[in-house]
Scaffold this motif. Structure first.
Motif, mmCIF file in Angstrom:
data_model
loop_
_atom_site.group_PDB
_atom_site.id
_atom_site.type_symbol
_atom_site.label_atom_id
_atom_site.label_comp_id
_atom_site.label_asym_id
_atom_site.label_seq_id
_atom_site.Cartn_x
_atom_site.Cartn_y
_atom_site.Cartn_z
ATOM 1 N N ALA A 147 -5.637 3.511 -1.515
ATOM 2 C CA ALA A 147 -6.793 3.324 -1.376
ATOM 3 C C ALA A 147 -7.053 2.010 -2.027
ATOM 4 C CB ALA A 147 -7.950 4.186 -1.397
ATOM 5 N N ASN A 148 -6.600 2.221 -3.456
ATOM 6 C CA ASN A 148 -6.997 1.176 -4.403
ATOM 7 C C ASN A 148 -6.180 -0.133 -4.267
ATOM 8 O OD1 ASN A 148 -9.256 2.130 -5.929
ATOM 9 N ND2 ASN A 148 -7.801 3.334 -7.381
ATOM 10 N N ALA A 149 -5.074 0.274 -3.842
ATOM 11 C CA ALA A 149 -4.015 -0.842 -3.501
ATOM 12 C C ALA A 149 -4.433 -1.677 -2.276
ATOM 13 C CB ALA A 149 -2.763 -0.256 -2.991
ATOM 14 N N ALA A 150 -5.153 -0.824 -1.268
ATOM 15 C CA ALA A 150 -5.590 -1.594 -0.289
ATOM 16 C C ALA A 150 -6.844 -2.812 -0.672
ATOM 17 C CB ALA A 150 -6.063 -0.752 0.748
ATOM 18 N N THR A 151 -7.637 -2.156 -1.355
ATOM 19 C CA THR A 151 -8.699 -3.085 -1.919
ATOM 20 C C THR A 151 -8.137 -4.309 -2.728
ATOM 21 O OG1 THR A 151 -10.227 -0.875 -2.320
ATOM 22 C CG2 THR A 151 -10.864 -2.999 -3.479
ATOM 23 N N SER A 152 -7.138 -4.098 -3.379
ATOM 24 C CA SER A 152 -6.505 -5.273 -4.245
ATOM 25 C C SER A 152 -5.766 -6.188 -3.244
ATOM 26 C CB SER A 152 -5.329 -4.662 -5.122
ATOM 27 O OG SER A 152 -4.239 -4.319 -4.482
ATOM 28 N N CYS A 153 -6.050 -5.784 -1.785
ATOM 29 C CA CYS A 153 -5.308 -6.769 -0.837
ATOM 30 C C CYS A 153 -6.500 -7.363 0.168
ATOM 31 C CB CYS A 153 -4.128 -5.868 -0.131
ATOM 32 S SG CYS A 153 -2.484 -5.324 -0.699
ATOM 33 N N ASN A 154 -7.598 -6.996 -0.438
ATOM 34 C CA ASN A 154 -8.781 -7.426 0.069
ATOM 35 C C ASN A 154 -8.921 -6.991 1.534
ATOM 36 O OD1 ASN A 154 -10.083 -9.369 -1.640
ATOM 37 N ND2 ASN A 154 -8.169 -10.762 -1.354
ATOM 38 N N LEU A 155 -8.554 -5.594 1.890
ATOM 39 C CA LEU A 155 -8.563 -5.103 2.734
ATOM 40 C C LEU A 155 -9.585 -3.728 2.599
ATOM 41 C CD1 LEU A 155 -4.909 -4.393 3.878
ATOM 42 C CD2 LEU A 155 -6.711 -6.008 4.938
ATOM 43 N N ALA A 156 -10.164 -3.141 3.473
ATOM 44 C CA ALA A 156 -11.108 -2.159 3.322
ATOM 45 C C ALA A 156 -10.374 -0.639 3.625
ATOM 46 C CB ALA A 156 -12.531 -2.174 4.198
ATOM 47 N N SER A 157 -10.891 0.196 3.379
ATOM 48 C CA SER A 157 -10.240 1.568 3.560
ATOM 49 C C SER A 157 -11.202 2.863 3.759
ATOM 50 C CB SER A 157 -9.386 2.117 2.470
ATOM 51 O OG SER A 157 -9.876 2.225 1.365
ATOM 52 N N CYS A 158 -10.912 3.926 4.466
ATOM 53 C CA CYS A 158 -11.812 5.204 4.417
ATOM 54 C C CYS A 158 -10.967 6.265 4.391
ATOM 55 C CB CYS A 158 -12.592 5.061 5.586
ATOM 56 S SG CYS A 158 -13.744 6.326 5.750
ATOM 57 N N ILE A 159 -11.386 7.036 3.529
ATOM 58 C CA ILE A 159 -10.640 8.495 3.339
ATOM 59 C C ILE A 159 -11.150 9.414 4.213
ATOM 60 C CG2 ILE A 159 -9.811 10.424 1.814
ATOM 61 C CD1 ILE A 159 -10.526 8.256 -0.346
ATOM 62 N N ILE A 191 0.930 -1.354 -0.054
ATOM 63 C CA ILE A 191 -0.043 0.050 -0.025
ATOM 64 C C ILE A 191 0.935 1.365 -0.171
ATOM 65 C CG2 ILE A 191 -1.594 1.303 1.462
ATOM 66 C CD1 ILE A 191 -2.683 -1.528 2.478
ATOM 67 N N LEU A 192 1.891 1.259 0.803
ATOM 68 C CA LEU A 192 2.771 2.474 0.850
ATOM 69 C C LEU A 192 3.434 2.767 -0.407
ATOM 70 C CD1 LEU A 192 4.084 1.994 4.628
ATOM 71 C CD2 LEU A 192 2.521 3.714 3.882
ATOM 72 N N GLU A 193 3.890 1.433 -0.798
ATOM 73 C CA GLU A 193 4.780 1.735 -2.309
ATOM 74 C C GLU A 193 3.675 2.165 -3.319
ATOM 75 O OE1 GLU A 193 8.387 0.749 -4.644
ATOM 76 O OE2 GLU A 193 7.786 1.354 -2.552
ATOM 77 N N ALA A 194 2.615 1.733 -3.150
ATOM 78 C CA ALA A 194 1.434 2.235 -4.368
ATOM 79 C C ALA A 194 1.698 3.942 -4.058
ATOM 80 C CB ALA A 194 0.385 1.743 -4.143
ATOM 81 N N GLY A 195 1.434 4.484 -2.862
ATOM 82 C CA GLY A 195 1.494 5.797 -2.590
ATOM 83 C C GLY A 195 2.981 6.610 -3.156
#
Length: 199
Positions: A137-149, A29-33
């Motif tokens: 946020a999209n990277a988190a979803t790709s890891c089957n994780l949820a997120s909220c901005i 996720i951090l690398e995606a950022g």
């Protein structure tokens, strides 16, 4: 996960498990950022990662006591850098451009950057922060994780909490974790005819 599935299934989760993120997921996720695009390649951001329970609670208080900020796997705070004018030339030189091209870009963009007042610098840097934000946020979803901005917080209080310098300002948060939700809410959006116009 296919990108089409990511953009259809990502939603603003407010019901997280308190479980920690897997190290490899957090790194991804951090690398995606880190790899997100930015205007002029300035990358005017720093990512603060908070996983400690006590610190998550303290930050949740700064974020208007939003419970999902406290109860999540990790908080990623994107901090905007306002010192990009100071490192613009050195970053440009990292690209190993021919001197003629380098000078051309400096002549074109340096006056634009140097001419910004503090408020404009902050606005400019915060715009860039959202590019990194959406990648994560999209990277988190790709890891089957949820997120909220999360944008609802006391910026000054958070800046003080993080011990930021005068050239750093908190921009936005992304809270990430495993969702407790059994179903994904239906995505309600404006119709294509309302938002897409061909000229």
């Amino acid at each position: 996960m296919e990108f089409s599935k990511i953009i259809h299934t990502r939603y603003s989760c407010r019901n997280f498990k308190d479980s920690m993120l897997k190290e490899q997921d957090l790194e991804f996720i951090l690398e995606a950022g880190r790899l997100a695009p930015s205007s002029l390649g300035l990358e005017p951001w720093i990512f603060y990662v908070v996983q400690d329970s006590k610190k998550k609670q303290e930050i949740a208080n700064i974020a208007n006591h939003q419970s999902h900020v406290e109860h999540c796997g990790a908080i990623i705070i994107i901090v905007s850098r306002l010192d990009f004018g100071e490192y613009f030339e050195s970053k440009l030189r990292e690209r190993n451009l021919k001197e003629e091209e380098l000078q051309k870009r400096l002549k074109l963009y340096k006056p634009f950057i140097d001419g910004m007042h503090e408020e404009r610098k902050l606005s400019y840097a915060r715009e860039q922060a959202h590019l990194a934000l959406m990648n994560m946020a999209n990277a988190a979803t790709s890891c089957n994780l949820a997120s909220c901005i999360v944008g609802g917080f006391d910026n000054r209080a958070l800046d003080k909490y993080l011990g930021l310098s005068s050239k750093e300002k908190s921009a936005v948060m992304l809270v990430v974790g495993e969702s407790k939700d059994s179903t994904i809410p239906e995505k309600i959006r404006n119709s294509k005819t309302e938002v897409i116009r061909f000229q």
